[in-house]
Design a protein around this motif. Structure first.
Motif, PDB file in Angstrom:
ATOM      1  N   MET A 138       0.836  -1.209   0.000  1.00 47.13           N
ATOM      2  CA  MET A 138       0.000   0.000   0.000  1.00 47.13           C
ATOM      3  C   MET A 138       0.867   1.254   0.000  1.00 47.13           C
ATOM      4  O   MET A 138       0.512   2.256  -0.629  1.00 47.13           O
ATOM      5  CB  MET A 138      -0.952   0.010   1.208  1.00 47.13           C
ATOM      6  N   ALA A 139       1.993   1.183   0.672  1.00 44.84           N
ATOM      7  CA  ALA A 139       2.906   2.330   0.635  1.00 44.84           C
ATOM      8  C   ALA A 139       3.639   2.355  -0.708  1.00 44.84           C
ATOM      9  O   ALA A 139       3.631   3.365  -1.420  1.00 44.84           O
ATOM     10  CB  ALA A 139       3.899   2.249   1.790  1.00 44.84           C
ATOM     11  N   PHE A 140       4.232   1.238  -1.073  1.00 45.35           N
ATOM     12  CA  PHE A 140       5.085   1.204  -2.271  1.00 45.35           C
ATOM     13  C   PHE A 140       4.320   1.627  -3.530  1.00 45.35           C
ATOM     14  O   PHE A 140       4.796   2.460  -4.313  1.00 45.35           O
ATOM     15  CB  PHE A 140       5.675  -0.197  -2.454  1.00 45.35           C
ATOM     16  N   TYR A 141       3.129   1.044  -3.729  1.00 45.14           N
ATOM     17  CA  TYR A 141       2.386   1.339  -4.971  1.00 45.14           C
ATOM     18  C   TYR A 141       1.756   2.740  -4.940  1.00 45.14           C
ATOM     19  O   TYR A 141       1.124   3.143  -5.907  1.00 45.14           O
ATOM     20  CB  TYR A 141       1.330   0.266  -5.232  1.00 45.14           C
TER      21      TYR A 141
ATOM     22  N   ASP B 105      10.329   6.989   6.586  1.00 49.26           N
ATOM     23  CA  ASP B 105       9.076   7.682   6.293  1.00 49.26           C
ATOM     24  C   ASP B 105       7.894   6.730   6.299  1.00 49.26           C
ATOM     25  O   ASP B 105       6.751   7.147   6.445  1.00 49.26           O
ATOM     26  CB  ASP B 105       9.172   8.347   4.912  1.00 49.26           C
ATOM     27  N   ALA B 106       8.180   5.468   6.062  1.00 47.51           N
ATOM     28  CA  ALA B 106       7.126   4.455   6.086  1.00 47.51           C
ATOM     29  C   ALA B 106       7.742   3.139   6.544  1.00 47.51           C
ATOM     30  O   ALA B 106       8.946   2.913   6.345  1.00 47.51           O
ATOM     31  CB  ALA B 106       6.497   4.309   4.709  1.00 47.51           C
ATOM     32  N   LEU B 107       6.883   2.297   7.122  1.00 44.50           N
ATOM     33  CA  LEU B 107       7.403   1.050   7.704  1.00 44.50           C
ATOM     34  C   LEU B 107       6.263   0.033   7.741  1.00 44.50           C
ATOM     35  O   LEU B 107       5.108   0.396   7.961  1.00 44.50           O
ATOM     36  CB  LEU B 107       7.934   1.427   9.068  1.00 44.50           C
ATOM     37  N   SER B 108       6.586  -1.227   7.498  1.00 41.37           N
ATOM     38  CA  SER B 108       5.544  -2.258   7.478  1.00 41.37           C
ATOM     39  C   SER B 108       5.936  -3.424   8.374  1.00 41.37           C
ATOM     40  O   SER B 108       7.116  -3.741   8.520  1.00 41.37           O
ATOM     41  CB  SER B 108       5.346  -2.765   6.047  1.00 41.37           C
ATOM     42  N   ALA B 109       4.924  -4.075   8.958  1.00 39.62           N
ATOM     43  CA  ALA B 109       5.196  -5.214   9.855  1.00 39.62           C
ATOM     44  C   ALA B 109       4.012  -6.169   9.858  1.00 39.62           C
ATOM     45  O   ALA B 109       2.912  -5.812   9.427  1.00 39.62           O
ATOM     46  CB  ALA B 109       5.457  -4.715  11.271  1.00 39.62           C
TER      47      ALA B 109
END
Ligand SMILES: Cc1ncc(COP(=O)(O)O)c(C=O)c1O
Length: 391
Positions: free
Chosen positions: A89-92, A204-208
């Protein structure tokens, strides 16, 4: 200090298995299990929407707890069904054009690489793998040398899926900030295992994900996006959770992290993840990390002492993920044989880390990943079993 006896007493699975697969999916503690089951029972008894209303506070705790875990604000958090979807969701949301560049690491996660390759096919963006340094971790120096106007995103995995490596994400973050390049970090394997702080990392963004070292239920994860970046990121998919339909031909995106969420969610999972994060915070991430990495180091040392076993973990700082291969035994067979002895591990196959496996000539690896609730005696047991295979 972790009270291991209490941790085990609160983990029903400890009675049944030696669970050294926390990098796959950890054993849930009783309070998390209770939170999930309680919510499911509520849904069954009173209806899903009504259960949502009745549990609103416990559900909303997800944002506060997660924000606390990573040093963010609750408005910067989105609930997702997995780490991959969170990252996606962040990357795209970023826009790339031919000639742009994405910098990433050798040991980045397979699904992240698949997305890079798809984005490269679609837009012509160039994916540049920053070489490792002599310790096998992303080279901060080489990354600095690669910076120029073409670089539109830096995306790095903190702890890769296939080894004990802890990448120097804060070193990368300092450079990303200096150059004002957006920085996306995959903390899927580090969240819940070691302290993760968005300001210390400078991301700036992070996923887990929920199910690994955070010990939450499967099918849960989260995304963090820094407030300053939030409104500039247009999610690749939206629905009525992410936006309001304000006129027949117009919508307005939410201004907080929930613009990346779906309307329909696994609320039992969300309550469970909130409880899991609070549970980790109650133990303290410093204490968890101290014990987890001590167990990792002990296991690594014990396995390395066995003739016929090669330990493969790279990096200056190593975590609780221990990867190795056993001479004459395919990794899958080792996993199956250990499972028969009541020991859970998993396999990191070469296809999940293609670039690194080619560069380092790695075979499929057995991955053993203790957590703070494991004991020295359990480590001795796996070591004894692996030893037994070779004698
Ligand atoms: C480094 C890393 N990133 C992302 C993921 C994906 O997590 P999920 O299965 O929750 O999408 C994994 C899973 O193993 C991982 O190891």
């Amino acid at each position: 200090m972790i009270d291991v006896e209490r941790a085990r007493a609160e983990t029903p699975g400890c009675e049944h298995v030696v669970h050294l697969n926390n990098a796959g999916s950890a054993l849930m503690p009783q309070p998390v299990l209770d939170a999930v089951v309680r919510h499911l029972e509520l849904e069954a008894r009173m209806g899903g929407y009504e259960a949502h209303d009745a549990s609103a506070e416990a559900i909303d705790r997800f944002y506060g707890a997660t924000a606390e875990l990573i040093g963010a604000a609750p408005e910067e958090i989105a609930f997702c069904s997995s780490a991959t979807r969170a990252w996606d969701m962040a990357f795209y949301s970023f826009r790339f054009e031919r000639g742009d560049r994405i910098l990433t690491s050798v040991a980045d996660y397979i699904s992240n690489y698949l997305a890079f390759l798809q984005m490269a096919q679609r837009t012509g963006v160039e994916v540049v793998t920053v070489p490792n340094d002599e310790h096998g971790q992303v080279s901060v120096e080489r990354l600095r040398e690669l910076l120029d106007d073409r670089v539109k995103l830096i995306a790095i995995t903190h702890v890769p899926t296939n080894g004990g490596l802890v990448n120097p994400v804060a070193g990368v973050g300092a450079i990303a900030r200096e150059a004002a390049i957006p920085y996306l970090v995959d903390v899927c394997q580090s969240a819940g295992q070691l302290p993760v702080d968005v300001d210390a990392i400078g991301c700036d963004a992070l996923s887990a994900t929920g199910r690994k070292f955070l010990r939450g239920p499967r099918g849960t994860g989260f995304l963090y996006v820094r407030a300053e970046l939030l409104e500039r990121l247009n999610p690749p998919l939206i629905d009525m959770r992410a936006a309001d339909w304000v006129a027949p031909d117009r919508y307005e995106l939410r201004r907080d992290g929930r613009r990346f969420e779906e309307w329909e969610q696994d609320y039992a999972g969300k309550v469970g993840l909130a409880r899991a994060v609070d549970y980790a915070l109650e133990w303290g991430l410093d204490a968890i990390w101290e014990r987890a990495r001590t167990l990792g180091a002990r296991l690594r040392e014990q396995l390395a002492d066995i003739e016929g076993v090669t330990v493969r973990d790279a990096g200056v700082e190593k975590c609780a993920i221990v990867t190795f291969d056993v001479e004459g035994f395919p990794a899958e067979e080792v996993k199956d044989l250990l499972r028969r002895d009541g020991i859970n591990v998993s396999v990191s196959d070469t296809s999940s880390a293609v670039i690194e496996s080619i560069e380092r000539g790695l075979p499929d690896l057995v991955r053993a990943s203790p957590h703070y609730y494991n004991t020295d005696a359990e480590l001795d047991r796996i070591v004894e079993c692996v030893n037994g295979l070779l004698r």
